[in-house]
Enzyme design. Structure first.
Site, PDB file in Angstrom:
ATOM      1  N   GLU A  39      46.262  37.999  41.193  1.00  0.00           N
ATOM      2  CA  GLU A  39      46.582  39.148  40.345  1.00  0.00           C
ATOM      3  C   GLU A  39      47.662  40.011  41.004  1.00  0.00           C
ATOM      4  O   GLU A  39      47.559  40.365  42.175  1.00  0.00           O
ATOM      5  CB  GLU A  39      45.318  39.977  40.123  1.00  0.00           C
ATOM      6  CG  GLU A  39      45.524  41.245  39.315  1.00  0.00           C
ATOM      7  CD  GLU A  39      44.280  42.115  39.273  1.00  0.00           C
ATOM      8  OE1 GLU A  39      44.236  43.019  38.421  1.00  0.00           O
ATOM      9  OE2 GLU A  39      43.360  41.894  40.085  1.00  0.00           O
TER      10      GLU A  39
ATOM     11  N   LYS B  69      46.600  41.190  30.230  1.00  0.00           N
ATOM     12  CA  LYS B  69      45.197  41.559  30.417  1.00  0.00           C
ATOM     13  C   LYS B  69      44.735  42.466  29.282  1.00  0.00           C
ATOM     14  O   LYS B  69      45.383  43.463  28.969  1.00  0.00           O
ATOM     15  CB  LYS B  69      45.025  42.267  31.765  1.00  0.00           C
ATOM     16  CG  LYS B  69      43.590  42.602  32.124  1.00  0.00           C
ATOM     17  CD  LYS B  69      43.529  43.233  33.508  1.00  0.00           C
ATOM     18  CE  LYS B  69      42.105  43.535  33.927  1.00  0.00           C
ATOM     19  NZ  LYS B  69      42.055  44.170  35.268  1.00  0.00           N
TER      20      LYS B  69
ATOM     21  N   CYS C 200      41.180  39.605  36.909  1.00  0.00           N
ATOM     22  CA  CYS C 200      40.252  40.503  37.589  1.00  0.00           C
ATOM     23  C   CYS C 200      38.896  40.522  36.892  1.00  0.00           C
ATOM     24  O   CYS C 200      38.303  39.479  36.653  1.00  0.00           O
ATOM     25  CB  CYS C 200      40.858  41.901  37.687  1.00  0.00           C
ATOM     26  SG  CYS C 200      39.915  43.033  38.756  1.00  0.00           S
TER      27      CYS C 200
END
Length: 499
Positions: A259, A322, A372
């Site tokens: 990430e 995301k 994440c």
């Protein structure tokens, strides 16, 4: 009644140790006392207090490490450390408290313990979506120390496994009130349920060996400290560390970085030059986390936390934004009211993406991308994954140092592989990087604080989708009926023996 309240608080703290990395499983028995003391409460207010104190202790010891993440930039966020350490447990304790309140009203029901378990799982589910949700350390994850014990996830999902864990953990509650007949029934049914789980898990694993695709993947874990990750003076050192770890292994098809591994746009000439040189020397495709935007100006400008793929010809093969952002970390909720900046680097809040799958045409690979903590949401991961071939989860757990956080995150993430019958490739800047097969078995692994790369073949997904991936949480209803039936039959047997 001060003594029971203190006991509830202390037992709650102890119960937080059932999760990774300690997996102190005997602490699950603390739930038997909570189940007992709620039933013996004089009124619902007292039951609520007992549940709240237990819940506060439970989350205090279970997620203390969030305060470590806040302390990374202590000069700016020193004031937030008490809120992270105590404020979050204060809020999350309300869910356990609410489950105890609801259970109290069934205190005289002969199925009280069963209802207590239902209420616990109900509020775990509520916790997964209310106020954006935080389904961290659901009680079912206490079984994630064992590949065998997590196999029921493929049928009943994490909430179903939570029900089993809480059911077994509260089976000793009649001991406190010396109700030995009920104790025999609950202990016998718990042993039977646990035996069925062990047999099912062992048979499932022994009959299903890991099958692999022909696609080689390389996992790169540079373990860059969070204080250095966004430091301009460390940028080139960090980039070259990624590149060196990527090149220093056998030939591969895919290279995966973590990430926000690229903290600047990949089209900066000097950055692009080094990336293309690496990709040409390895003849691989790079999948990396980075920062992306919508190329607009002014009020229309939007910033995203992204995962994208680059080939040696500088073609961007896919880009994912995301969609489940971390409140206070990646954006500030109630920004007009709360005059604070987000915890992560930069002044601009990230915007939500659309989620969904991405496709890597060269390898005919359909990917479920997760950035994440998107991996902690079981319903989010299950959505639109019926045609996916693999889950790729990139993360950065460097925030939390050598604490429980990275270990918990890994075990939570690999549970999604079992639920959905999909292999998972998990890459952390620092944390635990791994190749996980669709049964949750770890094939390759890089440990916390390890600076290294590892590679292997991507496992194949299951030929048939799992029951959970098809029907979701509805399978819990079958579990409830099954355990009720076991209790009923055991009660009949005991009654017959007494006659």
């Amino acid at each position: 009644m001060y003594k029971p309240k203190i006991i509830c608080l202390l037992l709650g703290i102890l119960s937080g140790l059932v999760f990774a990395p300690t997996f102190f499983i005997p602490a699950l028995l603390t739930l038997s006392y909570l189940c007992y003391i709620v039933q013996k409460s004089e009124n619902w207010q007292e039951a609520t207090k007992f549940g709240y104190l237990f819940g506060f202790g439970h989350f205090l010891s279970g997620i203390y490490w969030i305060s470590i993440g806040v302390s990374v930039y202590i000069a700016d966020f020193w004031w937030a450390i008490p809120f992270a350490l105590f404020g979050l447990p204060i809020v999350l304790a309300c869910f356990i408290s609410a489950s105890c309140t609801l259970s109290f009203f069934a205190k005289n029901n002969k199925y009280y313990q069963f209802i207590f378990c239902l209420c616990w799982v109900l509020f775990e589910w509520v916790r997964s979506w209310i106020f954006t949700g935080l389904p961290w350390n659901l009680i079912g994850y206490a079984f994630s120390f064992s590949d065998i014990l997590i196999q029921p996830l493929s049928i009943i999902g994490i909430y179903g496994l939570s029900f089993i864990v809480i059911y077994i953990s509260t089976s000793a509650y009649p001991l406190f009130s010396k109700q030995f007949t009920q104790l025999k029934i609950l202990l016998a049914s718990s042993v039977l349920v646990l035996t069925i789980i062990v047999i099912y898990g062992a048979v499932r694993l022994s009959n299903n060996h890991t099958n692999f695709t022909d696609i080689k993947v390389r996992l790169v874990q540079p373990s860059i400290p969070q204080t250095e990750k966004w430091n301009e003076e460390e940028f080139w050192h960090n980039l070259m560390l990624h590149i060196n770890l990527s090149e220093n292994l056998e030939p591969t098809d895919l290279i995966i970085w973590s990430e926000a591994a690229l903290v600047v746009p990949d089209d900066i000439p000097q950055v692009k030059s080094k990336l293309l040189k690496m990709l040409n020397s390895t003849n691989a495709i790079l999948i990396t986390g980075g920062i992306s935007d919508n190329k607009k100006q002014g009020d229309e400008f939007e910033l995203y936390s992204a995962m994208y793929a680059l080939d040696k010809n500088n073609h961007k093969l896919f880009e994912y934004h995301k969609s489940h952002l971390v409140p206070f970390g990646e954006y500030m909720p109630l920004k007009k009211i709360l005059p604070f900046k987000k915890l992560t680097h930069g002044l601009i809040d990230y915007k939500e993406g659309n989620g969904g799958l991405v496709y890597l045409e060269k390898y005919n690979l359909k990917i479920k991308p997760l950035i994440c903590y998107e991996s902690i949401f079981p319903d989010f991961v299950r959505t639109n994954n019926e045609i996916a071939d693999v889950i790729i989860n990139i993360t950065n757990d460097a925030w939390y140092g050598k604490s429980s956080g990275p270990y918990q995150h890994f075990h939570i993430s690999r549970s999604r592989a079992v639920e959905n019958g999909l292999p998972m490739i998990r890459v952390a800047n620092n944390g635990i990087s791994a190749i996980v097969d669709p049964f949750g078995r770890t094939i390759k692994k890089l440990n916390l604080n390890e600076i290294n790369g590892t590679q292997g073949l991507i496992p194949k997904k299951l030929i048939s989708p799992t029951i959970f991936s098809q029907f979701g949480n509805f399978t819990i209803l079958l579990l409830i009926v099954f355990i009720l039936l076991i209790n009923y039959l055991l009660a009949l047997i005991l009654d017959h023996q007494r006659v």
